[in-house]
Scaffold this motif. Structure first.
Motif, PDB file in Angstrom:
ATOM      1  N   GLY A  60      34.781  39.580   8.845  1.00  0.00           N
ATOM      2  CA  GLY A  60      34.473  40.827   9.183  1.00  0.00           C
ATOM      3  C   GLY A  60      35.696  41.501   9.129  1.00  0.00           C
ATOM      4  O   GLY A  60      36.549  41.355   9.735  1.00  0.00           O
ATOM      5  N   ARG A  61      35.614  42.881   8.439  1.00  0.00           N
ATOM      6  CA  ARG A  61      36.956  43.523   8.516  1.00  0.00           C
ATOM      7  C   ARG A  61      37.178  44.551   9.534  1.00  0.00           C
ATOM      8  O   ARG A  61      38.051  45.414   9.514  1.00  0.00           O
ATOM      9  CB  ARG A  61      36.844  44.274   7.147  1.00  0.00           C
ATOM     10  N   GLY A  62      36.330  44.572  10.608  1.00  0.00           N
ATOM     11  CA  GLY A  62      36.096  45.492  11.526  1.00  0.00           C
ATOM     12  C   GLY A  62      37.195  45.337  12.577  1.00  0.00           C
ATOM     13  O   GLY A  62      37.606  46.185  13.388  1.00  0.00           O
ATOM     14  N   LYS A  71      27.070  35.653  10.256  1.00  0.00           N
ATOM     15  CA  LYS A  71      26.309  36.736  10.934  1.00  0.00           C
ATOM     16  C   LYS A  71      25.050  37.344  10.436  1.00  0.00           C
ATOM     17  O   LYS A  71      24.039  37.400  11.222  1.00  0.00           O
ATOM     18  CB  LYS A  71      27.398  38.213  11.093  1.00  0.00           C
ATOM     19  N   ASN A  88      29.489  50.280  10.383  1.00  0.00           N
ATOM     20  CA  ASN A  88      30.465  50.995  11.241  1.00  0.00           C
ATOM     21  C   ASN A  88      31.424  51.558  10.610  1.00  0.00           C
ATOM     22  O   ASN A  88      32.596  50.845   9.942  1.00  0.00           O
ATOM     23  CB  ASN A  88      30.908  49.885  12.251  1.00  0.00           C
ATOM     24  N   ASP A  90      33.173  54.195  11.937  1.00  0.00           N
ATOM     25  CA  ASP A  90      33.604  54.893  13.308  1.00  0.00           C
ATOM     26  C   ASP A  90      35.056  54.636  13.517  1.00  0.00           C
ATOM     27  O   ASP A  90      35.654  54.899  14.327  1.00  0.00           O
ATOM     28  CB  ASP A  90      33.001  54.452  14.458  1.00  0.00           C
ATOM     29  N   GLU A  91      35.629  54.328  12.379  1.00  0.00           N
ATOM     30  CA  GLU A  91      37.095  54.055  12.226  1.00  0.00           C
ATOM     31  C   GLU A  91      38.051  54.980  13.210  1.00  0.00           C
ATOM     32  O   GLU A  91      38.317  56.124  12.734  1.00  0.00           O
ATOM     33  CB  GLU A  91      37.777  54.130  10.808  1.00  0.00           C
ATOM     34  N   TYR A 176      36.741  56.852  20.077  1.00  0.00           N
ATOM     35  CA  TYR A 176      37.147  55.772  19.796  1.00  0.00           C
ATOM     36  C   TYR A 176      36.004  54.474  20.288  1.00  0.00           C
ATOM     37  O   TYR A 176      35.802  53.544  19.553  1.00  0.00           O
ATOM     38  CB  TYR A 176      38.197  55.447  20.490  1.00  0.00           C
ATOM     39  N   GLY A 179      33.101  52.905  18.261  1.00  0.00           N
ATOM     40  CA  GLY A 179      33.390  52.026  17.340  1.00  0.00           C
ATOM     41  C   GLY A 179      33.061  50.568  17.664  1.00  0.00           C
ATOM     42  O   GLY A 179      32.547  49.597  16.913  1.00  0.00           O
ATOM     43  N   GLU A 180      32.642  50.408  19.034  1.00  0.00           N
ATOM     44  CA  GLU A 180      32.383  49.190  19.718  1.00  0.00           C
ATOM     45  C   GLU A 180      30.880  48.994  19.173  1.00  0.00           C
ATOM     46  O   GLU A 180      30.387  50.217  19.423  1.00  0.00           O
ATOM     47  CB  GLU A 180      32.749  48.999  21.180  1.00  0.00           C
ATOM     48  N   GLU A 181      30.470  47.704  18.774  1.00  0.00           N
ATOM     49  CA  GLU A 181      29.063  47.909  18.002  1.00  0.00           C
ATOM     50  C   GLU A 181      28.025  48.453  19.102  1.00  0.00           C
ATOM     51  O   GLU A 181      27.036  49.274  18.451  1.00  0.00           O
ATOM     52  CB  GLU A 181      28.805  46.638  17.510  1.00  0.00           C
ATOM     53  N   ASN A 215      28.085  45.661  10.367  1.00  0.00           N
ATOM     54  CA  ASN A 215      29.180  45.325   9.716  1.00  0.00           C
ATOM     55  C   ASN A 215      30.067  46.432   9.610  1.00  0.00           C
ATOM     56  O   ASN A 215      29.795  47.737   9.546  1.00  0.00           O
ATOM     57  CB  ASN A 215      29.064  44.682   8.410  1.00  0.00           C
ATOM     58  N   ASN A 216      31.543  46.247   9.368  1.00  0.00           N
ATOM     59  CA  ASN A 216      32.348  47.131   9.133  1.00  0.00           C
ATOM     60  C   ASN A 216      32.136  47.696   7.459  1.00  0.00           C
ATOM     61  O   ASN A 216      31.568  46.931   6.734  1.00  0.00           O
ATOM     62  CB  ASN A 216      33.875  46.552   9.206  1.00  0.00           C
ATOM     63  N   THR A 219      33.691  45.451   4.988  1.00  0.00           N
ATOM     64  CA  THR A 219      32.829  44.218   4.927  1.00  0.00           C
ATOM     65  C   THR A 219      31.787  44.449   3.911  1.00  0.00           C
ATOM     66  O   THR A 219      31.814  43.580   2.849  1.00  0.00           O
ATOM     67  CB  THR A 219      32.358  43.759   6.122  1.00  0.00           C
ATOM     68  N   ALA A 396      35.771  44.879  24.626  1.00  0.00           N
ATOM     69  CA  ALA A 396      37.080  44.642  24.287  1.00  0.00           C
ATOM     70  C   ALA A 396      38.079  45.767  24.391  1.00  0.00           C
ATOM     71  O   ALA A 396      39.187  45.613  24.194  1.00  0.00           O
ATOM     72  CB  ALA A 396      37.004  43.987  22.937  1.00  0.00           C
TER      73      ALA A 396
HETATM   74  C1  LIG Z   1      36.914  49.536  21.580  1.00  0.00           C
HETATM   75  C2  LIG Z   1      36.527  49.020  20.079  1.00  0.00           C
HETATM   76  C3  LIG Z   1      36.425  49.689  19.011  1.00  0.00           C
HETATM   77  C4  LIG Z   1      36.037  49.175  17.980  1.00  0.00           C
HETATM   78  N1  LIG Z   1      36.139  49.995  16.822  1.00  0.00           N
HETATM   79  C5  LIG Z   1      35.826  49.813  15.585  1.00  0.00           C
HETATM   80  C6  LIG Z   1      35.615  50.423  14.420  1.00  0.00           C
HETATM   81  O1  LIG Z   1      36.123  51.639  14.347  1.00  0.00           O
HETATM   82  N2  LIG Z   1      35.267  50.093  13.227  1.00  0.00           N
HETATM   83  C7  LIG Z   1      34.783  48.728  13.135  1.00  0.00           C
HETATM   84  O2  LIG Z   1      34.235  48.373  12.132  1.00  0.00           O
HETATM   85  N3  LIG Z   1      34.585  47.666  14.207  1.00  0.00           N
HETATM   86  C8  LIG Z   1      35.147  48.437  15.384  1.00  0.00           C
HETATM   87  N4  LIG Z   1      35.260  47.333  16.452  1.00  0.00           N
HETATM   88  C9  LIG Z   1      34.241  46.151  16.388  1.00  0.00           C
HETATM   89  C10 LIG Z   1      32.841  46.278  16.145  1.00  0.00           C
HETATM   90  O3  LIG Z   1      32.642  46.049  17.691  1.00  0.00           O
HETATM   91  C11 LIG Z   1      32.389  45.160  15.288  1.00  0.00           C
HETATM   92  O4  LIG Z   1      33.007  43.821  15.828  1.00  0.00           O
HETATM   93  C12 LIG Z   1      32.373  45.139  13.962  1.00  0.00           C
HETATM   94  O5  LIG Z   1      31.857  46.677  13.611  1.00  0.00           O
HETATM   95  C13 LIG Z   1      31.725  44.033  13.325  1.00  0.00           C
HETATM   96  O6  LIG Z   1      31.663  44.297  11.834  1.00  0.00           O
HETATM   97  P1  LIG Z   1      32.609  43.181  11.070  1.00  0.00           P
HETATM   98  O7  LIG Z   1      32.053  41.826  11.310  1.00  0.00           O
HETATM   99  O8  LIG Z   1      32.091  43.468   9.575  1.00  0.00           O
HETATM  100  O9  LIG Z   1      34.095  43.159  11.394  1.00  0.00           O
HETATM  101  C14 LIG Z   1      35.580  48.017  17.900  1.00  0.00           C
HETATM  102  C15 LIG Z   1      35.601  46.951  18.927  1.00  0.00           C
HETATM  103  C16 LIG Z   1      36.003  47.641  20.115  1.00  0.00           C
HETATM  104  C17 LIG Z   1      35.812  46.763  21.252  1.00  0.00           C
END
Ligand SMILES: Cc1cc2nc3c(=O)[nH]c(=O)nc-3n(C[C@H](O)[C@H](O)[C@H](O)COP(=O)(O)O)c2cc1C
Length: 432
Positions: A60-62, A71, A88, A90-91, A176, A179-181, A215-216, A219, A396
């Motif tokens: 995952g690139r998030g 996953k 996601n 929501d960068e 911000y 962005g947490e899922e 997913n990001n 990803t 987190a």
């Molecule tokens: C505070 C916080 C902000 C986050 N912001 C992002 C975000 O902007 N983009 C993102 O893809 N994941 C973000 N994440 C991680 C996501 O919760 C999640 O792990 C991710 O979207 C999963 O996608 P992936 O498995 O493709 O990485 C954030 C996590 C936390 C705790």
């Protein structure tokens, strides 16, 4: 800030983009939608796609780097009710700006990747949650969705098959935390964006309480390319356990900030070369290699480190979202940490006491050190507050706020002590 260029190494997602060739016809000319078409025409088994993703080593690139194939295998395919697929975009992490460029310059790669994901997991409805501060990109993504619907790549009975997938874009408000899922899911449901307690995880209790895969953007966008070039070839681009290419957003004191797609495992020194080296020929002092929450690393150590999950972890930090912030010898580490800690203080959703109270407390202490009112005991106190936040919150964000504080003090303690004693910076005031 970001600009298009061709200084990538073996790029997939960012290959051959000019800024004017984001439309569906251009994407198809570049081989786009051929993976989805092949899957539907040859009726490739969903299990095969998931097996390919596992073999590709895509993580995952998030930020967390969780294996994508694994996953996807968690989604209960046979669940009788509605299931959802969520992207996601929501960068919002300071330093990260790659997903914005993906939907700006190659939105159909994301749409195709999501459609393939939906097919593989037996899902019929998806959403892309887009950060509130990138409204032009949101509008572009809506246009791309319209194109894909009109051409039969989205909607009912895609390309004449019995697979249907409705994909919608949703515009957030720039928080911000969304962005947490699970905060993202709450926000998508129209509620205040605050993280949920886990378990249950979204795979069993996600959007509207239904099984959901999130997913990001990067990803999903990698998926069509993986299926086109083959899982093994994708994996071979990187290193074992660190397959494929990754987009690094490099910013700070470099000559050419921007997004660079390179194979995982590329030496950081090579990325610096692509980015034109240090601005004004100055000396590298510090690097935050994976977005603002990743622990800072001293420049000389980073120059010897490769850009992959394992090498950066070994050097004491995280690859995170791939946002590389480079600071030169004129940067004051106290000032840098003050800015970062203000961000987390501002963005804490306030749900958990350690994060709500602790982020403000840390910011105020660093602010007072920066403004000549610090005490030597503040440094240990800061570490103690960080200890009491990390691992003690629902999501987190608490860790993300605590890690930079601990790392800056650990790596540059002498600069913090100097600041307290002399009431000003150790370094001359930055030229920028
Ligand atoms: C505070 C916080 C902000 C986050 N912001 C992002 C975000 O902007 N983009 C993102 O893809 N994941 C973000 N994440 C991680 C996501 O919760 C999640 O792990 C991710 O979207 C999963 O996608 P992936 O498995 O493709 O990485 C954030 C996590 C936390 C705790």
């Amino acid at each position: 800030m970001t600009s298009l260029h061709n200084r990538h190494i073996n790029p997939l997602i960012l290959k051959d983009l000019t800024g004017d060739n984001w439309r569906l016809a251009d994407y198809v000319k570049r081989g786009g939608y051929s993976a989805l078409r092949r899957i539907l025409e040859e009726k490739i088994a969903p299990e095969q796609i998931i097996a390919d993703l596992k073999a590709s080593g895509l993580r995952g690139r998030g930020g967390a780097g969780f294996p994508t194939g694994l996953k996807w295998s968690f989604m209960p395919r046979q669940f009788p009710g509605q299931k959802y697929l969520v992207c996601n975009t929501d960068e919002g992490e300071p330093g990260t700006f790659k997903d914005r460029d993906i939907i700006r310059y190659n939105p159909h790669a994301l749409i195709e990747g999501m459609a393939i994901g939906a097919y593989a997991m037996g899902i019929t409805v998806g959403y892309n949650y887009i950060h509130g501060e990138i409204f032009q990109e949101y509008l572009r993504f809506e246009e791309a969705l319209e194109e894909a619907r009109a051409a039969g790549f989205l909607g009912d009975r895609i390309l004449g098959s019995d697979f249907s997938f409705q994909l919608h874009a949703h515009h957030g408000y720039g928080a911000y935390i969304c962005g947490e899922e699970t905060a993202l899911l709450e926000s998508l449901e129209g509620k205040k964006g605050q993280p949920r307690f886990k378990p249950p995880f979204p795979a069993s209790f996600g959007l509207y309480g239904k099984p959901t895969t999130i997913n990001n953007t990067e990803t999903f966008s990698a998926v069509p390319f993986i299926l086109n070039i083959g899982a093994e070839n994708y994996a071979a681009l990187g290193k074992p356990n660190n397959g494929g290419t990754k987009i690094f957003s490099i910013s700070g004191d470099v000559e050419r900030p921007g997004n660079y797609e390179v194979p995982l495992g590329t030496p950081f020194a090579k990325l610096m070369e692509l980015a034109g080296g240090m601005r004004g020929g100055k000396k590298i002092k510090a690097v935050i290699p994976g977005g603002s929450s990743a622990p800072v690393i001293r420049g000389e150590i980073m120059m010897e480190t490769d850009l992959d999950y394992d090498s950066i972890a070994k050097a004491g930090s995280m690859l995170g979202s791939g946002a590389v912030i480079v600071m030169d010898e004129t940067r004051c580490m106290v000032k840098a940490l003050e800015r970062l800690s203000y961000f987390y203080y501002e963005e804490s959703c306030g749900q958990c006491t350690p994060c709500r109270e602790g982020t403000g407390w840390m910011y105020r202490m660093i602010h007072r050190i920066e403004h000549g009112e610090g005490r030597q005991s503040d440094l240990d106190m800061l570490n103690s507050i960080a200890d009491n936040i990390q691992g003690r919150t629902i999501c987190a964000l608490g860790d993300a706020a605590a890690m930079p504080v601990r790392a800056f003090i650990k790596q540059f303690r002498e600069e913090f002590e100097y600041h307290v004693e002399h009431k000003h910076c150790l370094v001359p005031v930055s030229a920028y």
